[in-house]
Structures are given as C-alpha cells and as structure tokens.
Design an enzyme around this catalytic site. Structure first.
Site, mmCIF file in Angstrom:
data_model
loop_
_atom_site.group_PDB
_atom_site.id
_atom_site.type_symbol
_atom_site.label_atom_id
_atom_site.label_comp_id
_atom_site.label_asym_id
_atom_site.label_seq_id
_atom_site.Cartn_x
_atom_site.Cartn_y
_atom_site.Cartn_z
ATOM 1 N N SER A 95 0.840 -1.195 0.000
ATOM 2 C CA SER A 95 0.000 0.000 0.000
ATOM 3 C C SER A 95 0.873 1.242 0.000
ATOM 4 O O SER A 95 1.860 1.319 0.737
ATOM 5 C CB SER A 95 -0.911 0.022 1.231
ATOM 6 O OG SER A 95 -1.805 -1.062 1.211
ATOM 7 N N HIS A 99 0.949 12.301 0.935
ATOM 8 C CA HIS A 99 0.257 13.548 1.260
ATOM 9 C C HIS A 99 1.260 14.691 1.107
ATOM 10 O O HIS A 99 2.000 15.004 2.055
ATOM 11 C CB HIS A 99 -0.314 13.514 2.684
ATOM 12 C CG HIS A 99 -1.447 12.567 2.857
ATOM 13 N ND1 HIS A 99 -2.687 12.780 2.292
ATOM 14 C CD2 HIS A 99 -1.536 11.387 3.527
ATOM 15 C CE1 HIS A 99 -3.498 11.779 2.613
ATOM 16 N NE2 HIS A 99 -2.823 10.921 3.355
ATOM 17 N N HIS A 109 -2.627 7.497 -4.088
ATOM 18 C CA HIS A 109 -2.812 6.227 -3.390
ATOM 19 C C HIS A 109 -2.671 5.097 -4.402
ATOM 20 O O HIS A 109 -3.147 5.196 -5.534
ATOM 21 C CB HIS A 109 -4.208 6.162 -2.755
ATOM 22 C CG HIS A 109 -4.637 4.791 -2.371
ATOM 23 N ND1 HIS A 109 -5.595 4.077 -3.076
ATOM 24 C CD2 HIS A 109 -4.234 3.974 -1.371
ATOM 25 C CE1 HIS A 109 -5.765 2.897 -2.516
ATOM 26 N NE2 HIS A 109 -4.958 2.803 -1.483
ATOM 27 N N ASN A 111 -2.393 0.520 -4.402
ATOM 28 C CA ASN A 111 -2.420 -0.703 -3.617
ATOM 29 C C ASN A 111 -2.446 -1.889 -4.563
ATOM 30 O O ASN A 111 -3.162 -1.867 -5.574
ATOM 31 C CB ASN A 111 -3.665 -0.729 -2.712
ATOM 32 C CG ASN A 111 -3.847 -2.050 -1.991
ATOM 33 O OD1 ASN A 111 -4.479 -2.972 -2.510
ATOM 34 N ND2 ASN A 111 -3.285 -2.141 -0.812
ATOM 35 N N VAL A 112 -1.648 -2.896 -4.266
ATOM 36 C CA VAL A 112 -1.722 -4.170 -4.990
ATOM 37 C C VAL A 112 -1.693 -5.276 -3.948
ATOM 38 O O VAL A 112 -0.973 -5.196 -2.952
ATOM 39 C CB VAL A 112 -0.578 -4.351 -6.015
ATOM 40 C CG1 VAL A 112 -0.790 -3.445 -7.216
ATOM 41 C CG2 VAL A 112 0.790 -4.084 -5.401
ATOM 42 N N HIS A 143 -4.539 9.198 -16.276
ATOM 43 C CA HIS A 143 -5.408 8.169 -16.847
ATOM 44 C C HIS A 143 -4.804 7.523 -18.093
ATOM 45 O O HIS A 143 -5.013 6.329 -18.330
ATOM 46 C CB HIS A 143 -6.782 8.762 -17.144
ATOM 47 C CG HIS A 143 -7.674 8.755 -15.945
ATOM 48 N ND1 HIS A 143 -8.461 7.678 -15.610
ATOM 49 C CD2 HIS A 143 -7.878 9.688 -14.976
ATOM 50 C CE1 HIS A 143 -9.123 7.940 -14.495
ATOM 51 N NE2 HIS A 143 -8.790 9.168 -14.095
ATOM 52 N N HIS A 173 -21.992 9.537 1.753
ATOM 53 C CA HIS A 173 -22.673 10.401 2.721
ATOM 54 C C HIS A 173 -22.591 11.872 2.339
ATOM 55 O O HIS A 173 -23.333 12.692 2.878
ATOM 56 C CB HIS A 173 -22.103 10.182 4.127
ATOM 57 C CG HIS A 173 -20.645 10.510 4.267
ATOM 58 N ND1 HIS A 173 -19.654 9.748 3.687
ATOM 59 C CD2 HIS A 173 -20.012 11.507 4.922
ATOM 60 C CE1 HIS A 173 -18.480 10.262 3.993
ATOM 61 N NE2 HIS A 173 -18.663 11.336 4.734
ATOM 62 N N GLY A 257 -5.111 -6.382 12.617
ATOM 63 C CA GLY A 257 -3.865 -5.892 12.035
ATOM 64 C C GLY A 257 -3.211 -4.822 12.888
ATOM 65 O O GLY A 257 -3.754 -4.367 13.898
ATOM 66 N N ARG A 258 -2.035 -4.397 12.468
ATOM 67 C CA ARG A 258 -1.280 -3.373 13.204
ATOM 68 C C ARG A 258 -1.905 -2.007 12.927
ATOM 69 O O ARG A 258 -1.846 -1.500 11.810
ATOM 70 C CB ARG A 258 0.186 -3.400 12.769
ATOM 71 C CG ARG A 258 1.080 -2.414 13.527
ATOM 72 C CD ARG A 258 2.527 -2.593 13.121
ATOM 73 N NE ARG A 258 3.402 -1.750 13.916
ATOM 74 C CZ ARG A 258 3.919 -0.588 13.514
ATOM 75 N NH1 ARG A 258 3.606 -0.120 12.304
ATOM 76 N NH2 ARG A 258 4.730 0.104 14.283
#
Length: 304
Positions: A95, A99, A109, A111-112, A143, A173, A257-258
C-alpha cells in the site's frame, strides 16, 4: 498445477516494489527519509512499514508491505462473498499513500494485493489521484498512464477498472467523488496466476510513471493560506472515506492488524469546519462542482 499461485514469488516481488517506490519517493522529496518498522502479528504473519514525515515535498508518505494470515475471515471480507465465511485466509499486499505539503500537488494512493481463502485466490489493486486544485493535463496524464499499463492484458480492462474506481472512491454520505479516479479491481483471477501477477506488477510500476511527472510539474507552485486552508478541508474528506467506506481499512482493523500501519493512510493535518462553502465561481468551488465528476480523461485532447 502449472498455473497454481506462487506466494513466495508474490512476496519477493512486492518487497522489491516497496524498495523501488520508497527509493523513488525519497529522490523526489530530496530531503526526507523513510523510517522502517518491521512487525509481527500474533495471529500470524507480519509486515514492513515505511513512513516518511515532514519531508521537503511530502508532509507524509507511507509505503507498507504486509503478509498476514488467520484461521477465519472477518465480517468485512465476507459481506459480498458469504460462501467464504469461516475459511482460513492469507493475504499479501503493498500500500502506498502520499500527502504532499503543497496544495497544488495531489495526494496519491496505490495498492496491490493477493488474497487466498482455502482453495480460492484472487488479486486486487489499482491507483487513484486526489487533487485539491484541478489541472486537466495532470488528470489526462494519470489516466493515459493507467490505460497504457493494463492495455497489454485486454482492451476492455481499462474502462472496466476506471468505472470501478469512480464508483468505489465515492463518499456516499456527501455525494462527492474523492478524486479523479484511476484503476480499481478486486476478485481478479480470470487471466490465471501468471498473467494476473504480471498485471499487478504492471499496475504497481505504472504508479510512479503516472505520479512523478505531476509532482515535478506542481511542486514549486507558489501557494498561501487560502490554498493551505482548502487543502486541509479536503483532506478531511479523504480521512472520512478511509474511516467510513474503505474496505481495506475495515478488513485490517477487524482482522487484528497493526493499527499504526493500517491508519498510515490518514493525512497528518486536516480541518473539519461546519458547512464550509468556497466562494461561488472560485477554483475551489469548481473542484467539487465540476472537476471531480467522472469523465473520459484518457480520451481528452490530442493523442500523445
């Protein structure tokens, strides 16, 4: 079975990718260095967390590897797959979250991940971009790089993964998109293990190709208190998504998890104000009203 999952291969590959990304982000920052924490999980497995804080470009960046297992899947993993309830599981993932300090440089961001539950296995992942000030050329580049990364694996994958990203990274929301999207996929095994693993590597390697030119283009842009204030308000939206809607966060917390590694994705500073409203017609107002709305970014403008 010739195309059976090879977990040692995935683990070695993800650790190599972690090294490559942390090295590239350190070089891009030019001053900050990653702190590394290795950790073990009582229920099985562990990980290698790397965090850069208070750098020249990145106010906070995290590049985390984990390899964890357990005897029974938590509820967040079986909501959409109830047939997996009660199965032992094993998960490996990388991950990445950045920032930046400058509001004109987007948050990123990626993630794999690989997941196995009993005799079933699949890959997931992708990358997405969260700008605070919208630049068409940045979104188009992001893109087009995403489209090029998955093109060798089938022309239908980019529009499918893009649509899934637009739908997933959405704050229900608030009825707002988190950013301009990118790629998102889960439960992916249709190409077999070897080709699916090649797809994962291509996506992870494309992340830097997509992000670094944007950072280089925007990092020296002058900004003041107005831009910083707006960035911190929008970072609050980012935090809301990760704490309320993100399935990876829920899975990590529910599976024991941690916590420090799971919540490394949160920005270092945010603002929550009551009903903040940018001035009508301002660039800040147009970000949500127009720029973040899903569109065919890769197809915009002349071909590169």
């Amino acid at each position: 079975m010739a195309d059976a999952p090879d977990l040692p291969l995935v683990k070695a590959g993800l650790l190599q990718l972690q090294d490559a990304v942390t090295g590239a982000l350190e070089a891009e920052d030019g001053g900050g260095r990653f702190r590394e924490d290795t950790w073990e999980r009582a229920e099985g497995g562990g990980g290698r967390t790397r965090i850069l804080a208070e750098g020249a470009v990145f106010e906070k960046a995290g590049v985390n590897f984990s390899h964890v297992r357990g005897p029974q899947l938590p509820p967040s993993a079986t909501v959409h797959r109830p047939e997996l309830a009660g199965r032992p599981w094993e998960a490996l993932g990388l991950s990445i979250v950045t920032h930046p300090r400058n509001p004109y440089v987007p948050t990123s961001h990626a993630n794999v991940r690989f997941f196995a539950a009993g005799d079933l296995w699949w890959f997931g992942g992708g990358f997405d971009l969260t700008p605070y000030y919208g630049f068409t050329e940045d979104a188009v580049h992001w893109h087009r790089t995403a489209r090029a990364a998955v093109a060798p694996f089938g022309a239908a994958l980019y529009p499918r993964f893009k649509r899934a990203c637009d739908e997933y990274f959405f704050l229900k929301h608030r009825q707002e998109a988190r950013g301009v999207g990118g790629l998102f996929f889960d439960d992916f095994s249709e190409l077999g293990f070897a080709r699916s693993w090649a797809l994962i590597r291509a996506v992870a390697e494309a992340y830097l190709q997509a992000y670094q030119p944007i950072v280089a283009r925007r990092r020296e842009t002058a900004f003041g208190e107005r831009e910083r204030h707006f960035q911190l308000i929008r970072r609050g939206r980012y935090a809301e998504f990760n704490l309320v809607w993100d399935r990876g966060t829920l899975f990590g917390l529910q599976s024991g998890g941690r916590t420090e590694s799971i919540l490394m994705s949160l920005p270092p500073l945010v603002r929550w104000e009551y009903a903040p409203a940018p001035a009508a017609g301002s660039v800040e107002a147009r970000l949500v009203e127009d720029f973040l709305r899903p569109r065919d970014w890769a197809g915009m403008g002349p071909s590169p």
